[in-house]
Design a protein around this motif. Structure first.
Motif, PDB file in Angstrom:
ATOM      1  N   ILE A  59      13.275 -25.892  46.276  1.00 22.08           N
ATOM      2  CA  ILE A  59      13.627 -27.050  45.445  1.00 22.08           C
ATOM      3  C   ILE A  59      12.991 -26.926  44.068  1.00 22.08           C
ATOM      4  CG2 ILE A  59      13.422 -29.553  45.199  1.00 22.08           C
ATOM      5  CD1 ILE A  59      13.405 -29.711  48.279  1.00 22.08           C
ATOM      6  N   ASN A  60      11.674 -26.650  44.055  1.00 24.71           N
ATOM      7  CA  ASN A  60      10.940 -26.575  42.793  1.00 24.71           C
ATOM      8  C   ASN A  60      11.313 -25.368  41.942  1.00 24.71           C
ATOM      9  OD1 ASN A  60       9.616 -28.895  43.467  1.00 24.71           O
ATOM     10  ND2 ASN A  60       7.700 -27.915  44.071  1.00 24.71           N
ATOM     11  N   SER A 114      14.481 -23.764  42.051  1.00 24.06           N
ATOM     12  CA  SER A 114      15.926 -23.558  42.202  1.00 24.06           C
ATOM     13  C   SER A 114      16.483 -22.834  40.971  1.00 24.06           C
ATOM     14  CB  SER A 114      16.636 -24.902  42.373  1.00 24.06           C
ATOM     15  OG  SER A 114      16.516 -25.670  41.189  1.00 24.06           O
TER      16      SER A 114
END
Length: 310
Positions: free
Chosen positions: A133-134, A136
């Motif tokens: 997520i961080n 991407s």
């Protein structure tokens, strides 16, 4: 001479690394070899990352950009430096300002990319569950745009401030590159504003990343020491050690060069410091990041097998 940009100087002479005749030819071949190794090494790493899908991860995405930046600013600096070993190195006013712009642009980019690589390692080791997520693709692209925007803004600030100066005395630059402090020494006008801009831009692009790097690696080290498995600790250390070497080489020499008063002069130590972060660093980075990297070894092996079989 005709005035150009309110300057009576229309060209500069880059004095080069040394004025000793017996050293000119050996140094020419030494730095020519370094330049060839730099170009081949960085182009090879760029091609390797581009051709191997399993290297299309945030870590190697930033390494791809690092190799691109190293290649570009090595090409901005080294060819001109080589000229000074074989003949008088005359550079026009416009070419000097262009070299200053691109030199500043790529050096600032390098600061930012090294910082992003540390952040990537921090997320991978300290927040592995949030890594996708961080880090991407969208985040990586945004960080890249931020990197090149910082480089452009800093380079424009340095170059525009330099264009306001008048050069009306000596036109001999005691350096092998059109760098900021050697040009200050030739100015007929006060450089107070320029020095303030240097302090602000360098402060942002050296001290802030250095602080970020320190915090990131403090957290990383703390997390690594909590790993119970010796193999796990060794693997975590190995993923960070290459980056730490590159960071120390670049930020140490760059900070020595710029975080000082311009009145300190253009000393031989300044030239040596510049060599480390503009010539030695770009040559070493492909080796630093590949010699102990199993992913790169596997990718290289696969690429060589494909080329042999095709």
């Amino acid at each position: 001479m005709t005035s150009e940009n309110d300057s009576t100087v229309t060209h500069f002479i880059l004095q080069g690394l040394t004025q000793q005749p017996e050293l000119q030819l050996p140094l020419f071949f030494l730095f020519l070899t370094i330049y060839v190794v730099t170009v081949v090494g960085n182009l090879g790493l760029i091609a390797l990352i581009g051709l191997n899908p399993h290297l299309h991860t945030p870590m190697y995405y930033f390494l791809f950009n690092l190799s691109f930046v190293d290649l570009c600013y090595s090409c901005v600096i080294t060819p001109r430096m080589l000229v000074s070993f074989v003949k008088q190195n005359i550079i026009s006013y416009a070419e000097c300002m262009a070299q200053l712009f691109f030199f500043s642009f790529f050096v600032i980019d390098e600061c930012c990319i090294l910082t992003l690589m540390a952040y990537d390692r921090y997320v991978a080791i300290c927040k592995p569950l949030l890594y996708k997520i961080n880090m991407s693709l969208q985040v990586c692209l945004m960080l890249t745009v931020w990197t090149y925007s910082m480089g452009f803004a800093g380079a424009m600030a340095h170059t525009m401030c330099m264009l306001r100066l008048t050069f009306c005395d000596s036109n001999i630059i005691n350096h092998f590159v059109c760098d900021i402090y050697p040009l200050f020494q030739l100015s007929c006008t006060r450089t107070y504003i320029n020095e303030l801009v240097v302090f602000i831009v360098v402060g942002i692009n050296v001290t802030v990343p250095s602080f970020t790097l320190f915090v990131s690696y403090t957290r990383i080290l703390s997390n690594i020491l909590r790993i119970h498995s010796a193999h796990g600790r060794s693997k975590a250390f190995s993923t960070c050690s290459s980056h730490i070497i590159a960071v120390c080489l670049f930020f140490g020499s760059a900070a020595f060069m710029y975080l000082k008063p311009s009145s300190a002069g253009s000393l031989p130590q300044d030239k040596i410091s510049t060599i480390f972060y503009t010539i030695v660093g770009p040559m070493m980075n492909p080796f630093i990041y590949s010699l102990r990297n199993k992913d790169v070894h596997v990718a290289l092996s696969k690429t060589l097998k494909k080329s042999v079989l095709s």
